[in-house]
Design a protein around this motif. Structure first.
Motif: not given
Length: 275
Positions: A147-149, A154-155, A216-218
């Motif tokens: 989900s994180k990746v 997407i970003g 988007f990482l944060v």
């Protein structure tokens, strides 16, 4: 024209006294030194403000306190784990998003039917805020790395898609016709003629996508994460550790700049190779 003016001599604009010559910035190390001037001044202003007691330690800790916080995390091994996990997530999500953006942008840039069919939908999805995807990704992929990746991908997707799509729509048609005359069609035409023609635009999109991936990482590390720089940010806020919070911000800035510099090296190689 005055009598002292030489006919045919090129006109030159005098450089003001004391002003640096433009060619000086092309010398090795000079540009880097100039670029460091403002960060160094900000660091000195930060140190001076905290030394004078203009802010409390909670509002703005001193540079020494931030360094000590980093040394403490590094001594326990946590700092390198935060950096490594975040960097891995960003690079993997960026790679996936960039490949998909290049593929979809190429398809829509080359096909009017695909453009008419999908461009409105992609334009609408591009306007969705990053945090709006978080509940849906948790529902679909549960809490984990996928989900994180995916959120980072997407970003990274939209900047690459937008620049490639727009650039391919404006490739010189005479260049395309010349490629077809040499027997190039379909993917061979795209790979040999059209993509090389838009290399600068592609790398502009890639660099924007890389910056977006760090942003988007944060948001991605808000998804029940226990490690990473985004987690360090939120955990430091919750525990009142402003020194670690500022450390996380500085690390994100440095890592973002280093990754952009590395992509810039690839861009210069690609421009020499295809331009």
């Amino acid at each position: 024209m005055s009598a002292s003016t030489t006919v045919g001599a090129p006109e030159t604009t005098p450089t003001p006294a004391g002003a640096p010559r433009p060619e000086a910035l092309s010398r090795p190390g000079v540009r880097a030194a100039v670029g460091l001037a403002v960060p160094v001044l900000l660091l000195l202003a930060w140190w001076a403000a905290t030394a004078a007691g203009a802010f409390s330690a909670v509002q703005l800790p001193s540079p020494q306190a931030v360094v000590r916080a980093g040394a403490d995390l590094a001594g326990r091994g946590d700092l390198w784990t935060h950096i490594g996990i975040s960097t891995q997530r960003v690079l993997l999500g960026f790679a996936i998003g960039a490949v998909l953006g290049l593929a979809v942008g190429s398809a829509l840039g080359l096909s009017r039917w695909a453009d008419a069919l999908l461009a409105p939908l992609i334009g609408a999805l591009r306007a969705v805020p990053s945090l709006a995807w978080v509940p849906l990704l948790i529902l679909w992929m549960q809490i984990g790395e996928d989900s994180k990746v995916t959120l980072i991908a997407i970003g990274a997707f939209f900047p690459v898609f937008t620049t490639v799509h727009s650039a391919l729509r404006h490739v010189d048609p005479h260049l395309v016709e010349a490629g077809r005359a040499f027997g190039y069609h379909g993917l061979s035409l795209l790979r040999t003629v059209q993509l090389p023609a838009v290399v600068p635009a592609v790398f502009s999109g890639l660099r924007l996508a890389l910056a977006q991936a760090w942003l988007f990482l944060v948001a991605a590390e808000l998804i029940a994460s226990s490690m990473g720089l985004g987690f360090l940010l939120t955990d430091s806020q919750n525990n009142g550790r402003t020194d670690r919070l500022i450390l996380a911000i500085i690390l994100l800035a440095v890592l973002g700049k280093v990754s952009d510099w590395g992509l810039g090296l690839v861009e210069r190689w690609a421009l020499r190779r295809w331009s």
